[in-house]
Write a protein that holds these residues in place. Sequence first.
Motif, PDB file in Angstrom:
ATOM      1  N   ALA A 163       0.831  -1.211   0.000  1.00 45.33           N
ATOM      2  CA  ALA A 163       0.000   0.000   0.000  1.00 45.33           C
ATOM      3  C   ALA A 163       0.866   1.262   0.000  1.00 45.33           C
ATOM      4  CB  ALA A 163      -0.925   0.006   1.213  1.00 45.33           C
ATOM      5  N   ALA A 164       1.909   1.263   0.844  1.00 49.57           N
ATOM      6  CA  ALA A 164       2.806   2.417   0.910  1.00 49.57           C
ATOM      7  C   ALA A 164       3.529   2.625  -0.418  1.00 49.57           C
ATOM      8  CB  ALA A 164       3.814   2.227   2.046  1.00 49.57           C
ATOM      9  N   SER A 165       3.935   1.542  -1.051  1.00 52.49           N
ATOM     10  CA  SER A 165       4.637   1.634  -2.334  1.00 52.49           C
ATOM     11  C   SER A 165       3.723   2.162  -3.435  1.00 52.49           C
ATOM     12  CB  SER A 165       5.180   0.256  -2.733  1.00 52.49           C
ATOM     13  OG  SER A 165       6.077  -0.237  -1.765  1.00 52.49           O
ATOM     14  N   ILE A 166       2.477   1.691  -3.440  1.00 55.45           N
ATOM     15  CA  ILE A 166       1.513   2.171  -4.435  1.00 55.45           C
ATOM     16  C   ILE A 166       1.279   3.667  -4.272  1.00 55.45           C
ATOM     17  CG2 ILE A 166      -0.914   2.071  -5.159  1.00 55.45           C
ATOM     18  CD1 ILE A 166      -0.840  -0.933  -4.574  1.00 55.45           C
ATOM     19  N   GLY A 167       1.242   4.134  -3.014  1.00 54.99           N
ATOM     20  CA  GLY A 167       1.080   5.565  -2.755  1.00 54.99           C
ATOM     21  C   GLY A 167       2.203   6.384  -3.371  1.00 54.99           C
ATOM     22  N   VAL A 168       3.432   5.893  -3.252  1.00 60.37           N
ATOM     23  CA  VAL A 168       4.587   6.600  -3.826  1.00 60.37           C
ATOM     24  C   VAL A 168       4.497   6.623  -5.354  1.00 60.37           C
ATOM     25  CG1 VAL A 168       7.095   6.598  -4.075  1.00 60.37           C
ATOM     26  CG2 VAL A 168       6.076   6.012  -1.874  1.00 60.37           C
ATOM     27  N   VAL A 169       4.104   5.495  -5.932  1.00 61.20           N
ATOM     28  CA  VAL A 169       3.960   5.427  -7.392  1.00 61.20           C
ATOM     29  C   VAL A 169       2.885   6.403  -7.863  1.00 61.20           C
ATOM     30  CG1 VAL A 169       3.322   3.961  -9.339  1.00 61.20           C
ATOM     31  CG2 VAL A 169       4.745   3.029  -7.501  1.00 61.20           C
ATOM     32  N   ALA A 170       1.771   6.442  -7.133  1.00 61.47           N
ATOM     33  CA  ALA A 170       0.655   7.321  -7.510  1.00 61.47           C
ATOM     34  C   ALA A 170       1.058   8.792  -7.451  1.00 61.47           C
ATOM     35  CB  ALA A 170      -0.542   7.070  -6.589  1.00 61.47           C
ATOM     36  N   VAL A 171       1.782   9.181  -6.400  1.00 62.32           N
ATOM     37  CA  VAL A 171       2.184  10.589  -6.299  1.00 62.32           C
ATOM     38  C   VAL A 171       3.238  10.924  -7.359  1.00 62.32           C
ATOM     39  CG1 VAL A 171       4.084  10.333  -4.619  1.00 62.32           C
ATOM     40  CG2 VAL A 171       2.749  12.436  -4.669  1.00 62.32           C
ATOM     41  N   GLY A 172       4.035   9.942  -7.734  1.00 62.63           N
ATOM     42  CA  GLY A 172       5.006  10.159  -8.810  1.00 62.63           C
ATOM     43  C   GLY A 172       4.311  10.454 -10.130  1.00 62.63           C
ATOM     44  N   ILE A 218       9.804  -0.667  -7.077  1.00 61.84           N
ATOM     45  CA  ILE A 218       9.172   0.329  -7.951  1.00 61.84           C
ATOM     46  C   ILE A 218       8.939   1.630  -7.182  1.00 61.84           C
ATOM     47  CG2 ILE A 218       7.092   0.894  -9.276  1.00 61.84           C
ATOM     48  CD1 ILE A 218       6.864  -2.085  -9.937  1.00 61.84           C
ATOM     49  N   GLY A 219       8.526   1.487  -5.906  1.00 62.80           N
ATOM     50  CA  GLY A 219       8.330   2.668  -5.055  1.00 62.80           C
ATOM     51  C   GLY A 219       9.618   3.454  -4.867  1.00 62.80           C
ATOM     52  N   ILE A 220      10.736   2.743  -4.697  1.00 65.67           N
ATOM     53  CA  ILE A 220      12.048   3.396  -4.534  1.00 65.67           C
ATOM     54  C   ILE A 220      12.423   4.133  -5.825  1.00 65.67           C
ATOM     55  CG2 ILE A 220      14.530   2.968  -4.258  1.00 65.67           C
ATOM     56  CD1 ILE A 220      13.770   0.645  -2.387  1.00 65.67           C
ATOM     57  N   ILE A 221      12.159   3.495  -6.954  1.00 58.34           N
ATOM     58  CA  ILE A 221      12.458   4.131  -8.251  1.00 58.34           C
ATOM     59  C   ILE A 221      11.669   5.425  -8.411  1.00 58.34           C
ATOM     60  CG2 ILE A 221      12.176   3.885 -10.755  1.00 58.34           C
ATOM     61  CD1 ILE A 221      12.758   0.868 -10.352  1.00 58.34           C
ATOM     62  N   PHE A 222      10.398   5.402  -8.037  1.00 53.39           N
ATOM     63  CA  PHE A 222       9.570   6.601  -8.147  1.00 53.39           C
ATOM     64  C   PHE A 222       9.992   7.662  -7.129  1.00 53.39           C
ATOM     65  CE2 PHE A 222       6.854   4.314 -10.991  1.00 53.39           C
ATOM     66  CZ  PHE A 222       6.152   5.289 -11.693  1.00 53.39           C
ATOM     67  N   SER A 223      10.506   7.233  -5.986  1.00 54.24           N
ATOM     68  CA  SER A 223      11.024   8.191  -5.002  1.00 54.24           C
ATOM     69  C   SER A 223      12.230   8.932  -5.562  1.00 54.24           C
ATOM     70  CB  SER A 223      11.419   7.458  -3.708  1.00 54.24           C
ATOM     71  OG  SER A 223      10.308   6.845  -3.102  1.00 54.24           O
ATOM     72  N   ILE A 224      13.122   8.191  -6.214  1.00 53.67           N
ATOM     73  CA  ILE A 224      14.295   8.800  -6.860  1.00 53.67           C
ATOM     74  C   ILE A 224      13.843   9.748  -7.965  1.00 53.67           C
ATOM     75  CG2 ILE A 224      16.360   8.327  -8.242  1.00 53.67           C
ATOM     76  CD1 ILE A 224      16.543   5.623  -6.741  1.00 53.67           C
ATOM     77  N   PHE A 225      12.823   9.333  -8.715  1.00 50.21           N
ATOM     78  CA  PHE A 225      12.258  10.170  -9.783  1.00 50.21           C
ATOM     79  C   PHE A 225      11.738  11.493  -9.201  1.00 50.21           C
ATOM     80  CE2 PHE A 225       8.145  11.446 -11.644  1.00 50.21           C
ATOM     81  CZ  PHE A 225       8.568  11.893 -12.893  1.00 50.21           C
ATOM     82  N   LEU A 226      11.021  11.418  -8.089  1.00 48.28           N
ATOM     83  CA  LEU A 226      10.478  12.623  -7.452  1.00 48.28           C
ATOM     84  C   LEU A 226      11.589  13.552  -6.976  1.00 48.28           C
ATOM     85  CD1 LEU A 226       7.472  11.248  -5.366  1.00 48.28           C
ATOM     86  CD2 LEU A 226       7.360  13.049  -7.085  1.00 48.28           C
ATOM     87  N   ILE A 227      12.611  12.970  -6.372  1.00 51.68           N
ATOM     88  CA  ILE A 227      13.741  13.777  -5.880  1.00 51.68           C
ATOM     89  C   ILE A 227      14.402  14.525  -7.028  1.00 51.68           C
ATOM     90  CG2 ILE A 227      16.051  13.659  -4.853  1.00 51.68           C
ATOM     91  CD1 ILE A 227      15.000  11.280  -3.176  1.00 51.68           C
ATOM     92  N   LYS A 228      14.611  13.841  -8.144  1.00 51.19           N
ATOM     93  CA  LYS A 228      15.231  14.475  -9.316  1.00 51.19           C
ATOM     94  C   LYS A 228      14.343  15.576  -9.888  1.00 51.19           C
ATOM     95  CE  LYS A 228      18.155  10.599 -10.783  1.00 51.19           C
ATOM     96  NZ  LYS A 228      18.470   9.628 -11.862  1.00 51.19           N
ATOM     97  N   LYS A 229      13.034  15.325  -9.925  1.00 50.86           N
ATOM     98  CA  LYS A 229      12.099  16.323 -10.439  1.00 50.86           C
ATOM     99  C   LYS A 229      12.093  17.577  -9.566  1.00 50.86           C
ATOM    100  CE  LYS A 229       9.188  15.974 -13.258  1.00 50.86           C
ATOM    101  NZ  LYS A 229       9.100  16.435 -14.661  1.00 50.86           N
ATOM    102  N   VAL A 230      12.128  17.381  -8.252  1.00 49.08           N
ATOM    103  CA  VAL A 230      12.121  18.512  -7.320  1.00 49.08           C
ATOM    104  C   VAL A 230      13.423  19.297  -7.421  1.00 49.08           C
ATOM    105  CG1 VAL A 230      12.147  19.150  -4.878  1.00 49.08           C
ATOM    106  CG2 VAL A 230      10.457  17.511  -5.714  1.00 49.08           C
ATOM    107  N   ASN A 231      14.530  18.601  -7.516  1.00 51.02           N
ATOM    108  CA  ASN A 231      15.845  19.253  -7.630  1.00 51.02           C
ATOM    109  C   ASN A 231      15.965  20.081  -8.914  1.00 51.02           C
ATOM    110  OD1 ASN A 231      17.015  18.455  -5.208  1.00 51.02           O
ATOM    111  ND2 ASN A 231      17.768  16.530  -6.054  1.00 51.02           N
ATOM    112  N   ALA A 232      15.246  19.634  -9.957  1.00 51.60           N
ATOM    113  CA  ALA A 232      15.335  20.320 -11.260  1.00 51.60           C
ATOM    114  C   ALA A 232      14.243  21.385 -11.430  1.00 51.60           C
ATOM    115  CB  ALA A 232      15.245  19.305 -12.386  1.00 51.60           C
ATOM    116  N   MET A 233      13.373  21.528 -10.418  1.00 49.15           N
ATOM    117  CA  MET A 233      12.264  22.459 -10.562  1.00 49.15           C
ATOM    118  C   MET A 233      12.731  23.922 -10.619  1.00 49.15           C
ATOM    119  SD  MET A 233       9.052  21.231  -8.166  1.00 49.15           S
ATOM    120  CE  MET A 233       8.139  22.748  -8.538  1.00 49.15           C
TER     121      MET A 233
END
Length: 236
Positions: A163-172, A218-233
């Motif tokens: 459930a926690a992992s799906i939440g991360v994917v969804a927010v990504g 998959i959740g970890i991958i999306f977390s890394i994706f979010l971090i990169k997106k925020v850093n590049a904002m």
Amino acid sequence: MKTLIRLELKKNKINTYIIASLIIAITMLGFLFLFAYAPMLEPNDKDMAIFSGYNNLIPLFGVFNMAVFCVMSAVMYSKFVIEDYSGKRPILLFSYPVSRKKIILSKLSVVCVFTIISMVISNIIVFLTFGITEKFIHLVGRDFTFSIMLQVIESTLVMSFIAASIGVVAVGIGFIKKSVPTTIVSSVLIASLMCNIVVNVTLSRITMYVVAVIMILIGIIFSIFLIKKVNAMEVE
């Protein structure tokens, strides 16, 4: 990091989500009684066999409960992440003398940990209550033993991490368009897909763990994706 987490808890009024978790627990208890009572409605219906016995009831309820907490997780992420990084709001976040990575990680950590803990506590309370009432009502026709409780805890832990992992994917997914509806709809669709998968593999504990590990990765991958997106904002 601890300071950022405390700020997130105060800023987003975590008590609201605690109350929501309690409401979910009460509602889920009602559904558990309904699931357990279902075979009595049509004793000769073979389709009702999926509700009979703890071996069927525990994974079936776990999957259903997982879907509910997936949606709650998505709602929290919408508040903690999507809204905070939309419009002009990032200006305030980026003005903090803290790295962007730590800020987004604190938000992800709060929601992820809260989802896991609230789901575990909710399920334990629900099944303990159900187990006590079984001494008087006898819906399942089998004593609620310590080994069954261990089975509940094992299933709940696995489902809570999914459930926690799906939440991360969804927010990504929702973060791409900074859309709250996209985040929530994504969680519903992914949870529905996972429900179909998990229901078919819950009889195999190894397969269930494999599914959980895949979702965590998959959740970890999306977390890394979010971090990169925020850093590049760039703030407009």
